[in-house]
Structures are given as structure tokens and as C-alpha cells.
Design a protein around this motif. Sequence first.
Motif, short mmCIF file in Angstrom:
data_model
loop_
_atom_site.label_atom_id
_atom_site.label_comp_id
_atom_site.label_asym_id
_atom_site.label_seq_id
_atom_site.Cartn_x
_atom_site.Cartn_y
_atom_site.Cartn_z
N ILE A 1 56.81 38.10 61.35
CA ILE A 1 55.50 38.63 61.71
C ILE A 1 55.69 39.58 62.89
O ILE A 1 56.32 39.24 63.89
CB ILE A 1 54.52 37.49 62.10
N SER B 1 51.11 39.58 66.71
CA SER B 1 52.19 38.65 66.34
C SER B 1 52.55 37.64 67.42
O SER B 1 53.70 37.23 67.52
CB SER B 1 53.44 39.44 65.95
N VAL C 1 49.34 31.18 60.76
CA VAL C 1 50.15 31.47 59.57
C VAL C 1 50.90 30.21 59.14
O VAL C 1 50.88 29.83 57.96
CB VAL C 1 51.14 32.61 59.85
N THR D 1 59.27 35.90 64.64
CA THR D 1 58.62 37.11 65.14
C THR D 1 59.66 38.21 65.34
O THR D 1 60.86 37.97 65.34
CB THR D 1 57.90 36.84 66.48
#
Length: 400
Positions: free
Chosen positions: A332, A337, A345, A365
Amino acid sequence: MLTPNQISAGELLQLIRSGRANTRADLQQVTGLSRSTIGQRLDLLNRAGWLKHTTGSSTGGRPSQKIVFDPTHASVIAVDLETRHARAAILDLAGTLLAEQTRPLQISDGPDVVLDQLARWFPDLITAAGVDASHVCGIGMSVPGPVDWETGQVVEPPIMPGWDRYPIRERMQRAYADHVHSDAGGGPVPVFVDNDANLMALAEHQANHRDCTAFVLVKVSTGIGAGVVVGDTVYRGIDGGAGDIGHIRLHDRPDALCMCGSHGCLAAVASGRALANELSGLGTDATSASDVKRLLGEGHPDAIRLAREAGRRTGEVLVTVVTLLNPGVLMIAGDLSGAPFMTGVRELLYQRAFPRATANLQVVTSRLGDHAGIIGAGSMVTEFLYSPARADTRLARLAL
């Protein structure tokens, strides 16, 4: 499978760049070519200035000479174009940043204004990088919209008004010629264009996840899009539309109007733009994804709550993505993020996805952060210009 007679100088360069063969003996063993033929091919690459030679380790005899690609023999201009600003940089062919700058730039001003303004930045960048303009071998552009790779044109971009089917390559070439004085010759500088999520995925994969054979990056900023790398190649779909997950419809928000003109899209309820609109409605000063990022950094409670909910909504869509593609890494990236979005998520993904689909999945990330688009744009140029077929064509034109 290539026969020895089909293995060109460009094919040898690919073996050298990949690290599969970095001595003459290695090249002979991998290709089956004779020592003299290897020498001829390498001589061509050496005369082009594309290789450098170092002394390898010795086991008692004469030290072997290691042959590697020289990433400093040329430079690349890379541009990461966002909705309200742009980042431009000069990189060498290994992706090392030599100079960069970020300035406000409104993508809504249209391609003529934006591309000309970008080109006006290039002379100062080239000077700051300490390179000669004649050594710039290409320009790579990352844009926030679907791109037809063959034409380099954006196609029906929801957040790029006035850019649909615009000849970006040709216009940038003209702007570059107008503002950059170069003695390079050989025609206009080549320009390459791709979607931002694709290029971010390419950069992150090459830098940190090269061993992952199925890699997905989701960028959540003004809009929402995904880049997919299968093997070592970006998967773009038939005309550049792969990964456009921001326009998957959600059944529980049929009233939400998206920038694309449809209702109920994921981007209409979970993007940075959507969250900025919600926060504004709650009396908070927020007009963009960057504002949402700032508020999240400040610990704003409404921003945190909305980001987590946006993560859950995005996770709902990613259940299908993960089930379909079975990636090893789901990354992400973008303005949203942070931890709240990532938490959302993960909640939905692990709750709804079949355990088989997530058993070997890493949800992470971005590691390159704001530089991912720039590095990916530079890599796009290098990967194309030094691919075997293109390298052979360029060598022929050099008439070495």
C-alpha cells in the motif's frame, strides 16, 4: 530459446545487466558462442561506452576481468506528475538520483501548459546534476491515469481533464527541444509514459522484492489505482487499463459520485479526494489528499476514523484482487498509506479472503516513498532503451 547465431550484442548486454554472466568465460558458457565472437560483441558494446571492466578475485591464476554495465555513461530525466504538483529528477541508469526538485503544478491546467512548464525546469536540473545535456538518453513520465503503452497517451483519465488521447510524447519532445540546448543529435529525445501505480510497482519490485514473482502495489492518493508486476514485467492489460481498481463499484454506496461520472466507485468513497470532501463537510480544512495526509500525521481523530474505514472498503475490493492474482506481496502506497488505512485493509482482507490466498501474503507499505514514481519512470526508460532488440538498433545507428 536462442541459438548461438541469434545471440547479438544486445543479448549479451542483457546477460551482463542481469548479472547472469559477468566474465568472458561466463558469457561463453551461457551462450555457446566462441571466444572470438564474444570478443567482437563486447568490442561493439565497449565502443558504445556501455560497459566497464573491473578486476575480479583470483584463485591463484590470472585474475578474471569482470564486465558490468556502466550506469554513468548516460542520464535519464524522470517526471512524476501528480494532480497539484510534480517532481522532476535526473538519474543515472542504475536509478541513482543526481538532482531533483518538486514544485506546484496543476494538472488541470492542461497538457500544453504543464508539459511546457516541466521542460522549463530541465536546464537547471541538468546543471545541478553535473551532466551534459547531450548525455540525456530519454525522458520517463509517470502520470495519474490509464496509459496506452503503445501510443504513450492517457485514455479517459478521470482526474486529468483535457489529457484524453493527447500526444504527450510528441509535445514533450518539442518542449524539450525548445528549452534544452543539446548537441546530442540523432533526432528527438525519446519519451516514455506510463501510469503512476505501474511505475511505482516496477520501482518497488526492483528495489526490494525482486524475488517475488507476483507483486501488487496499490496507490491511494487523489485516486486509487494498482500496479501489477508478474515475473519482472509490469502487467498492463490489453490497452493499459489493468489495475484500475478505483472504479470497481461498491453496492452499499450507489449515491457516491465519482470523478469518472459514475456512481458507487471505490475512489468515490475511499480515495484521498473523497476523505478530504468528508472532512470538509465536518468543518475541517481539507481540500486534497495531501491535506488528509497532514491531518493523519497530526493525529486528527476524524481523519483517522475515516482513513480506517477507507482501508476497510479498499480491503473489500482487494479480497478479489488477492484471490485472483495470488501475489506474494501486497504493498500500500500513497498519501493514505499510514497505520489507520493499513489496519482497515488488513481487517477486511484477512476476514474475507480464503486462507489459502493469504497464507504466503505479505501486506506492507512503500519503502521508496515519494521517490517510487521517479525511480520507476527512470527504470522504464532504461529497461526499454537497453532491451536486446532496442540496444541492437541503437548500436547499428551509432555505426561503430
